[in-house]
Design a protein around this motif. Structure first.
Motif, PDB file in Angstrom:
ATOM      1  N   GLY A 115       0.821  -1.209   0.000  1.00 23.74           N
ATOM      2  CA  GLY A 115       0.000   0.000   0.000  1.00 23.74           C
ATOM      3  C   GLY A 115       0.854   1.257   0.000  1.00 23.74           C
ATOM      4  N   LEU A 116       1.925   1.241   0.763  1.00 25.50           N
ATOM      5  CA  LEU A 116       2.844   2.381   0.788  1.00 25.50           C
ATOM      6  C   LEU A 116       3.451   2.614  -0.586  1.00 25.50           C
ATOM      7  CD1 LEU A 116       4.597   4.502   2.280  1.00 25.50           C
ATOM      8  CD2 LEU A 116       6.228   2.650   2.743  1.00 25.50           C
ATOM      9  N   ALA A 161      13.699  11.909   1.230  1.00 29.44           N
ATOM     10  CA  ALA A 161      13.077  11.584   2.516  1.00 29.44           C
ATOM     11  C   ALA A 161      12.466  10.185   2.521  1.00 29.44           C
ATOM     12  CB  ALA A 161      12.000  12.620   2.847  1.00 29.44           C
ATOM     13  N   PHE A 162      12.036   9.711   1.345  1.00 34.94           N
ATOM     14  CA  PHE A 162      11.374   8.409   1.282  1.00 34.94           C
ATOM     15  C   PHE A 162      12.345   7.266   1.525  1.00 34.94           C
ATOM     16  CE2 PHE A 162       9.762   4.749  -1.266  1.00 34.94           C
ATOM     17  CZ  PHE A 162       8.640   4.480  -0.498  1.00 34.94           C
ATOM     18  N   SER A 163      13.584   7.412   1.092  1.00 32.71           N
ATOM     19  CA  SER A 163      14.544   6.311   1.199  1.00 32.71           C
ATOM     20  C   SER A 163      14.734   5.823   2.634  1.00 32.71           C
ATOM     21  CB  SER A 163      15.884   6.728   0.583  1.00 32.71           C
ATOM     22  OG  SER A 163      16.808   5.667   0.645  1.00 32.71           O
ATOM     23  N   PRO A 164      15.060   6.688   3.610  1.00 34.74           N
ATOM     24  CA  PRO A 164      15.203   6.197   4.993  1.00 34.74           C
ATOM     25  C   PRO A 164      13.868   5.775   5.599  1.00 34.74           C
ATOM     26  CG  PRO A 164      15.454   8.584   4.919  1.00 34.74           C
ATOM     27  CD  PRO A 164      15.439   8.115   3.506  1.00 34.74           C
ATOM     28  N   TYR A 165      12.784   6.461   5.209  1.00 32.66           N
ATOM     29  CA  TYR A 165      11.481   6.071   5.739  1.00 32.66           C
ATOM     30  C   TYR A 165      11.110   4.669   5.276  1.00 32.66           C
ATOM     31  CZ  TYR A 165       6.499   5.794   6.556  1.00 32.66           C
ATOM     32  OH  TYR A 165       5.259   5.369   6.977  1.00 32.66           O
ATOM     33  N   ARG A 166      11.327   4.381   4.016  1.00 30.49           N
ATOM     34  CA  ARG A 166      10.994   3.067   3.467  1.00 30.49           C
ATOM     35  C   ARG A 166      11.748   1.962   4.196  1.00 30.49           C
ATOM     36  NH1 ARG A 166      13.155   2.928  -2.192  1.00 30.49           N
ATOM     37  NH2 ARG A 166      15.064   2.839  -0.960  1.00 30.49           N
ATOM     38  N   SER A 167      13.039   2.196   4.439  1.00 32.57           N
ATOM     39  CA  SER A 167      13.855   1.177   5.108  1.00 32.57           C
ATOM     40  C   SER A 167      13.291   0.833   6.479  1.00 32.57           C
ATOM     41  CB  SER A 167      15.303   1.668   5.243  1.00 32.57           C
ATOM     42  OG  SER A 167      15.871   1.898   3.971  1.00 32.57           O
ATOM     43  N   LEU A 168      12.795   1.839   7.183  1.00 34.59           N
ATOM     44  CA  LEU A 168      12.205   1.591   8.498  1.00 34.59           C
ATOM     45  C   LEU A 168      10.808   0.990   8.379  1.00 34.59           C
ATOM     46  CD1 LEU A 168      13.226   4.872  10.376  1.00 34.59           C
ATOM     47  CD2 LEU A 168      13.880   2.545  11.047  1.00 34.59           C
ATOM     48  N   ALA A 169      10.000   1.585   7.520  1.00 31.94           N
ATOM     49  CA  ALA A 169       8.587   1.206   7.459  1.00 31.94           C
ATOM     50  C   ALA A 169       8.383  -0.238   7.052  1.00 31.94           C
ATOM     51  CB  ALA A 169       7.843   2.139   6.510  1.00 31.94           C
ATOM     52  N   ILE A 170       9.115  -0.718   6.049  1.00 29.45           N
ATOM     53  CA  ILE A 170       8.876  -2.086   5.578  1.00 29.45           C
ATOM     54  C   ILE A 170       9.293  -3.128   6.630  1.00 29.45           C
ATOM     55  CG2 ILE A 170       9.052  -1.450   3.159  1.00 29.45           C
ATOM     56  CD1 ILE A 170      11.885  -2.509   3.118  1.00 29.45           C
ATOM     57  N   ARG A 171      10.155  -2.724   7.559  1.00 36.65           N
ATOM     58  CA  ARG A 171      10.535  -3.639   8.642  1.00 36.65           C
ATOM     59  C   ARG A 171       9.513  -3.615   9.777  1.00 36.65           C
ATOM     60  NH1 ARG A 171      14.310  -2.477  11.612  1.00 36.65           N
ATOM     61  NH2 ARG A 171      14.979  -0.398  10.949  1.00 36.65           N
ATOM     62  N   LEU A 172       8.840  -2.482   9.935  1.00 33.07           N
ATOM     63  CA  LEU A 172       7.938  -2.324  11.068  1.00 33.07           C
ATOM     64  C   LEU A 172       6.474  -2.591  10.730  1.00 33.07           C
ATOM     65  CD1 LEU A 172       9.440   0.930  12.660  1.00 33.07           C
ATOM     66  CD2 LEU A 172      10.074  -1.468  13.054  1.00 33.07           C
ATOM     67  N   MET A 173       6.120  -2.515   9.462  1.00 37.52           N
ATOM     68  CA  MET A 173       4.721  -2.722   9.071  1.00 37.52           C
ATOM     69  C   MET A 173       4.354  -4.203   9.131  1.00 37.52           C
ATOM     70  SD  MET A 173       4.105  -0.248   5.764  1.00 37.52           S
ATOM     71  CE  MET A 173       3.972   1.532   5.952  1.00 37.52           C
ATOM     72  N   PRO A 174       3.131  -4.500   9.527  1.00 38.48           N
ATOM     73  CA  PRO A 174       2.648  -5.890   9.429  1.00 38.48           C
ATOM     74  C   PRO A 174       2.691  -6.343   7.977  1.00 38.48           C
ATOM     75  CG  PRO A 174       1.171  -4.546  10.769  1.00 38.48           C
ATOM     76  CD  PRO A 174       2.125  -3.596  10.108  1.00 38.48           C
ATOM     77  N   LEU A 200      11.128   6.060  13.458  1.00 36.22           N
ATOM     78  CA  LEU A 200      10.102   6.124  12.421  1.00 36.22           C
ATOM     79  C   LEU A 200       9.380   7.471  12.457  1.00 36.22           C
ATOM     80  CD1 LEU A 200       8.502   4.485  10.215  1.00 36.22           C
ATOM     81  CD2 LEU A 200       6.805   4.112  12.006  1.00 36.22           C
ATOM     82  N   GLU A 201       9.120   7.977  13.648  1.00 36.89           N
ATOM     83  CA  GLU A 201       8.435   9.261  13.760  1.00 36.89           C
ATOM     84  C   GLU A 201       9.260  10.384  13.149  1.00 36.89           C
ATOM     85  OE1 GLU A 201       7.745   9.516  17.928  1.00 36.89           O
ATOM     86  OE2 GLU A 201       5.853   8.388  17.861  1.00 36.89           O
TER      87      GLU A 201
END
Length: 288
Positions: A115-116, A161-174, A200-201
């Motif tokens: 979805g992201l 900005a998306f690059s570091p966010y993606r690295s965190l988000a895909i590890r933390l998202m269900p 992540l915040e």
């Protein structure tokens, strides 16, 4: 010949000249009348031609404006959906942590990596569409080059900005289990620790800031296009936005040269672009 006409004029009785003079006067009057009519018709034709041109110009402006409004609407929806999805994940994580700490049952965050990526792809497509629009209709106003740069700057900042966010988000998202017979079944998921949530915040706020910067430029673009393309049809003009934060850049056609120079030379995108172009020129000189 002139002497003959003069003698003829003096020898012909005045009563005999009356019809002749009357005929001449009639011819002169008719000629002048015809010339006046021709002049008036030509003037009316020029006015009619000018009115037709103006009408067609207004129609073209309206068609361009409708195209701009349509693409801005799509871009605005993509920007809001993307920003909301990113913010929603951070909020869901916080709520899950607070509710479980309070001993309450709470559903896992709704955000998923596919979805992201879908929201991010829609956002990128919307940016590209507006960039192409400014190139396609650059004849409208030279300041559209400034808007092309603004959209490119926003896209670059979002990508950074998306690059570091993606690295965190895909590890933390269900994550959904594609091999499960039950649709929507998830792999085991646990709440990330406080350090991961805090990281992540920080990444979330940086990404949302970049996304919303593009949204601001969309708003600026629509204001200028309203004033430029349909402003003559109305007595009201829209004023540019005035953000509370003075550091926020507002794109506007009445200052497009200064803003163009800013986007080209003072932004991360502009500096990277100038650096690449300088290296290409240097390489061509070496080969030459």
């Amino acid at each position: 010949m002139s002497n003959y006409l003069s003698q003829l004029w003096h020898t012909v009785p005045w009563p005999s000249l009356g019809p002749f003079i009357g005929a001449i006067a009639t011819v002169v009057a008719a000629t002048l009348g015809a010339l006046v009519v021709i002049w008036q018709n030509a003037k009316q034709a020029r006015r009619a031609t000018a009115q037709i041109r103006h009408t067609e110009a207004v129609k073209l402006k309206m068609r361009v404006y409708e195209e701009i409004v349509g693409l801005c609407h799509v871009a605005g929806d993509a920007q809001v959906a993307y920003s909301s999805y990113v913010r929603g994940f951070a909020i869901d994580l916080t709520l899950f942590r607070e509710m479980t700490q309070a001993g309450l049952s709470w559903g896992v965050p709704k955000a998923r990596a596919p979805g992201l990526f879908e929201k991010q792809a829609r956002f990128s497509e919307a940016v590209i569409a507006l960039v192409f629009l400014t190139e396609r209709w650059g004849v409208i106003h030279p300041g559209l080059e400034m808007y092309r740069l603004a959209f490119n700057v926003a896209s670059h900042d979002e990508g950074v900005a998306f690059s570091p966010y993606r690295s965190l988000a895909i590890r933390l998202m269900p994550a959904e289990n594609p091999n499960s017979p039950q649709q929507g079944s998830l792999f085991p998921w646990t709440l990330p620790d406080d350090a991961a949530i805090q990281a992540l915040e920080v990444a979330t706020e940086a990404l949302i800031s970049a996304i919303d910067s593009f949204g601001g430029f969309i708003y600026d673009f629509q204001i200028d296009m309203q004033n430029l393309l349909v402003g003559e049809l109305f007595e009201h003009r829209i004023t540019p936005r005035e953000p509370l934060d003075p550091k926020v850049v507002v794109a506007r056609l009445d200052d497009w040269k200064k803003l163009k120079a800013y986007f080209e030379n003072s932004t991360a995108w502009g500096k990277a672009k100038n650096d690449i172009e300088a290296r290409v020129r240097k390489a061509n000189e070496v080969r030459g």
